[in-house]
Design a protein around this motif. Structure first.
Motif, PDB file in Angstrom:
ATOM      1  N   GLU A  44     -13.645 -12.670 -34.939  1.00  0.00           N
ATOM      2  CA  GLU A  44     -12.721 -13.029 -36.019  1.00  0.00           C
ATOM      3  C   GLU A  44     -13.465 -13.932 -37.011  1.00  0.00           C
TER       4      GLU A  44
ATOM      5  N   GLN B  67     -14.458 -17.092 -39.118  1.00  0.00           N
ATOM      6  CA  GLN B  67     -14.258 -18.500 -38.774  1.00  0.00           C
ATOM      7  C   GLN B  67     -14.240 -19.330 -40.049  1.00  0.00           C
TER       8      GLN B  67
ATOM      9  N   TYR C 248     -18.436 -14.673 -41.561  1.00  0.00           N
ATOM     10  CA  TYR C 248     -18.034 -13.296 -41.275  1.00  0.00           C
ATOM     11  C   TYR C 248     -18.829 -12.738 -40.099  1.00  0.00           C
TER      12      TYR C 248
END
Lengths: 427, 518
Positions: B244, B246, B451
């Motif tokens: 995911e 951050q 990413y």
């Protein structure tokens, strides 16, 4: 619950370390400002700190930010004239108008303010010396021991009444009184006890002659007790003063410079920085430092600092004219018994042919015996001429008090200065 | 009318007088149900105040050149008389530390006590952001720990190495915040106890992540799920790491940067923790200053009503108060954006007004607030909002009219600026919406997230910047990703994405040609 704390007496300068970190980080910038300031300032004007500016660009702490562009809505106060749907021209070049400032508060802005701050005098001087890559001068190097100053050094038994140390004297007296009276007191006590014992006896058994004897003894002892002096010459203690050799508190520096046409402004700037270092150095060693500026071409003249560094003349050069003038000024105004005399001479080494010999003679016969130190810097990239050679003889004669060096560019100033003054420290 | 029996007259003060006023303020504050931490009021000199300003008001801090820069800036401004230091400096700690400067007049001391010791203090204790994100009882201890730790690192690794690391961390500290997860409270004892343990553990984790032994070839892997037991990070299963995006860059670096030494991770953590501590302050400027100004105004007036201060002091107070809450218009030479004191004070005063004297407009716009108990209403507002939501909830048409707010749209694709709303019937809601957004940190700062970290290949790090309204990154992006590169140790890329998700601009460090040279 509330409590008040008075912190005013607490350590100040909590930011001192951070301040120092900042100065260290921008050393290069600050050094440049300080060097400019040194060139700009007059020699005697070293009492101030210095204002330093650093471009904000170089000092910013970058963070992610929006740049100009895109679509933004800005809410501002104080609308007087607009109605919904009004269209207005974009204010040119940023700033102004309804800009919220978000876009231009960045680190790349052209024409942004400089970050300005002021160095303290100490910081400034540190940079002056640091810029030349050696932080501390040899303070001892030029100490002249002619003058003495009395300084306190403990206590002694001899001295004049004005210097009696009362506390110490009374302490001695007290000790002596205790020591001297103790055996008398003991004898007295024994006599009194004996007397009491005798008097307590049955009247038949009393020995009147013994009583009389004891009474006489007591009276004698009491007199002896009283006779112990409260204070005795033996007790007196005096503050001891010894004469400590001191550097004479006054010094005068003669700045002698060749101002003939061959000395360019660059030469003079170099000379100025050299004189400045010497002045700061003397200032740290003496309470009072005077400056005498002597310039010369074919004739010598005493001038003020402004004229000394900024006037420009042409024509020939007769160095000895300046030395003669210095000699005269010393005789007239600065008796060597009261003053420490320094001469710093700067020249490009060009002299009238026959004159260099005169210079040597003037130095050897009259000047050198009276001076603390003579420094000669020759500011030239060229080969030495007659003057240098004559001076070499003087240097050989006075290896401790006469020094000469060549300076080609500004970067040489400090190393040369350092060398000139280090030599005597080795002695 | 009350017979005046002021506690003191004139502008001189001493400790008895201050204590007497403090006592009265405490009594009144209690009447208004202002719940505060104990107050520690410190009398300090000008120079100490400048020190305090320079260290962001922290009583202890680690050493860093930027604080020195701050000090020099403050000193310069103060010496030139461009800035008064007098107003207030207060620390969100338990006890709550407030400073009084010795040069201040009696009026100023009373005002600062009212403003800081009862205004800000009660805000720190009451507002939900502070309650959630900061632990007032442990901050000073933590600062002491941080200071000592940084000093030790300087001794072991040199001042320059630590300074460069701190520079890099500071550049990213606004991205060192957990916005959705409450951090565990920070405490010095705890930190010291756990710190060594953490070093080892963290390093072990990083080593696992970056070990060079290749995993089993992809084809050997059965289903990803079957393997997940001994491969919690999903390294062998392939896929993106982190799975995911951050948003807490410093946290990601602390846990994952391959080359940082354990002490460097700890320093990243320290900067992150402090950023976290200041995060609520950045989000509640308007409310916090407004609340404190509202209460100093109320309390000072009560002191006057009760005859405890004389007219002279009151006049001096009103002059000072007016200066603080004034809002110059956008075209004034004194304009410097919206003054949070002015906006906040206006809004809290307005809430009180609409409780006490509601108009039809108020009843329509604020049915719950209009006519209710004002003290309850302001406390409710103080406790449960941040600037963004506070404005969204409570900015009334009256305040918009009083401040004559208007909004302008600056679109670089249009030739002209457009006034989209003014203080009229049609504009109120739009202005309120826009102003609230102006205070939303998520819109004020570029939205940047980690990413992908390329853990199997060249170890490069890719960040995504999701553009809002096509707003691009400023030019400071390069210095910042340079700092980021310093922490990460391998190439760093930042991609700006349009709202549709297309990459519109790429930034990288090292620059491509330098990379080629390497």
């Amino acid at each position: 619950m509330t409590y008040f704390i008075d912190r005013r007496a607490n350590a100040k300068n909590k930011s001192a370390v951070n301040r120092q970190r900042f100065l260290d980080r921008y050393r290069a910038h600050i050094k440049r400002s300080v060097e400019e300031a040194v060139n700009r300032r007059s020699i005697t004007d070293m009492e101030r700190g210095e204002k330093v500016s650093i471009p904000t660009r170089d000092i910013s702490e970058p963070v992610f930010q929006h740049g100009p562009g895109g679509k933004r809505t800005i809410v501002s106060p104080g609308n007087k004239e607009f109605i919904e749907g009004d269209r207005l021209r974009r204010p040119g070049g940023g700033g102004g108008g309804g800009g919220s400032g978000e876009g231009n508060a960045s680190n790349q802005g052209e024409g942004m303010d400089e970050f300005a701050f002021t160095l303290t005098r100490e910081e400034f001087l540190d940079f002056v010396f640091d810029g030349l890559e050696l932080p501390h001068l040899e303070r001892k190097a030029l100490k002249d021991l002619d003058e003495v100053r009395p300084v306190r050094a403990g206590v002694t038994r001899d001295g004049v009444p004005a210097r009696i140390n009362i506390v110490r004297s009374m302490r001695e007296a007290y000790a002596r009184r205790i020591a001297m009276r103790a055996p008398i007191r003991r004898a007295l006590r024994e006599a009194m006890e004996a007397l009491e014992e005798e008097e307590c006896k049955d009247p038949v058994l009393r020995n009147p002659s013994r009583i009389a004897e004891l009474k006489a003894e007591i009276e004698r002892l009491e007199k002896r007790l009283e006779a112990v002096p409260f204070i005795d010459t033996y007790d007196l203690r005096y503050n001891n003063l010894i004469n400590q050799p001191q550097p004479s508190s006054k010094a005068v520096m003669f700045c002698v410079m060749d101002v003939s046409g061959s000395m360019t402004q660059a030469h003079k700037d170099i000379a100025k920085r050299f004189f400045l270092l010497l002045y700061l150095f003397l200032e740290r060693n003496y309470e009072k430092v005077e400056l005498v500026f002597v310039r010369h071409h074919t004739a010598a003249k005493e001038v003020d600092e402004e004229e000394f560094f900024y006037s420009r003349e042409t024509g020939g050069t007769i160095v000895s004219s300046a030395l003669t003038l210095v000699d005269e000024i010393i005789t007239r105004r600065y008796p060597p018994t009261q003053w420490n005399l320094y001469v710093a001479q700067a020249s490009d080494g060009d002299n009238w042919d026959d004159d260099s010999v005169n210079c040597r003679e003037r130095l050897m016969k009259s000047l050198m015996p009276r001076l603390q130190y003579y420094t000669y810097v020759e500011i030239t990239p060229h080969a030495h001429q007659a003057l240098w050679e004559e001076y070499e003889t003087v240097a050989a004669e006075y290896p401790d008090r006469f020094a000469m060096r060549q300076i080609v560019e500004a970067g040489d100033i400090y190393p040369v200065f350092r060398e000139l003054f280090k030599r005597r420290a080795a002695n | 009318m009350t017979r005046r029996k002021p506690i003191a007259t004139g502008s001189d003060w001493n400790f008895e007088i201050l204590e007497a006023y403090e006592h009265e303020l405490a009594r009144l504050a209690d009447e208004y149900r202002l719940d505060t931490y104990p107050n520690q009021i410190e009398i300090i000199t000008t120079e100490q105040m400048m020190d305090a300003y320079a260290s962001v008001g922290m009583p202890v801090g680690y050493h860093h050149w930027s604080f020195g820069k701050q000090f020099l800036a403050v000193e310069q401004a103060y010496r030139r008389g461009q800035m008064g230091l007098a107003y207030e400096l207060v620390i969100n700690s338990d006890p709550c530390i407030a400073y009084l400067m010795e040069e201040n007049t009696l009026m100023m001391q009373v005002l600062v006590m009212a403003h800081a010791c009862y205004g800000h203090n009660s805000f720190f204790k009451g507002n939900y952001l502070f309650r959630t994100w900061t632990d007032a009882s442990s901050i000073v201890d933590y600062l002491v720990f941080a200071r000592r730790y940084v000093a030790e690192c300087e001794e072991r690794h040199g001042v320059t190495a630590v300074e460069q690391l701190l520079d890099a961390c500071h550049a990213l500290q606004n991205y060192g915040v957990d916005r959705y997860k409450r951090p565990s409270p920070i405490s010095a004892d705890e930190e010291m106890r756990r710190q060594a343990e953490r070093e080892e553990y963290l390093q072990a984790q990083v080593n696992t992540l970056w070990r060079t032994i290749p995993g089993r070839p992809q084809s050997d892997t059965l289903a990803g799920s079957a393997d997940s037991e001994d491969d919690p990070l999903g390294l062998r299963a392939g896929g993106r790491y982190p799975p995911e995006p951050q948003e807490n860059l410093l946290y990601f670096l602390e846990k994952n940067a391959p080359l940082l030494a354990p002490w460097q991770r700890e320093i990243v953590r320290i900067v992150r923790k402090l950023a976290q501590y200041f995060y609520p302050q950045r989000q509640t400027q308007v409310m916090n200053e407004g609340w404190a100004s509202f209460w100093h105004y109320t309390l000072m007036n009560r002191l006057y009503d009760e005859g405890l201060v004389d007219e002279g002091l009151m006049l001096e107070f009103l002059q000072s108060h007016t200066a603080v809450v004034s809002q110059p218009g956008f075209d004034s030479p004194f304009y410097n954006g919206i003054n949070p004191y002015a906006l906040g004070f206006a809004m809290f005063s307005d809430i009180k007004r609409m409780c006490e004297n509601p108009t039809d407009e108020d009843r329509e716009w604020f049915p719950d607030t209009a006519g209710s108990d004002w003290l309850e209403a302001v406390h409710f507002a103080m406790r449960n909002f941040k600037d963004e939501s506070f404005i969204q909830q409570f900015l009334s048409p009256k305040v918009i009219r009083d401040l004559k707010l208007f909004s302008i749209v600056d679109d670089d694709q249009e030739e002209m600026l457009e006034v989209t709303a003014i203080h009229d019937e049609r504009g109120y809601r739009r202005i309120r919406e826009s102003l609230a957004q102006q205070y939303a940190l998520s819109l004020r700062e570029p939205n940047i997230q980690v990413y992908e970290a390329n853990i199997r290949g060249n170890r490069s790090l890719t960040l995504h910047h999701v553009q809002d309204s096509r707003r691009p990154m400023g030019r400071s992006v390069y210095p910042v990703i340079r700092h980021l590169h310093q922490l990460w140790g391998f190439p760093v890329r930042l991609e700006s994405l349009s709202e549709e998700g297309a990459v519109v601009r790429r930034y990288q460090w090292p620059l491509p040609d330098e990379e080629a040279k390497e």
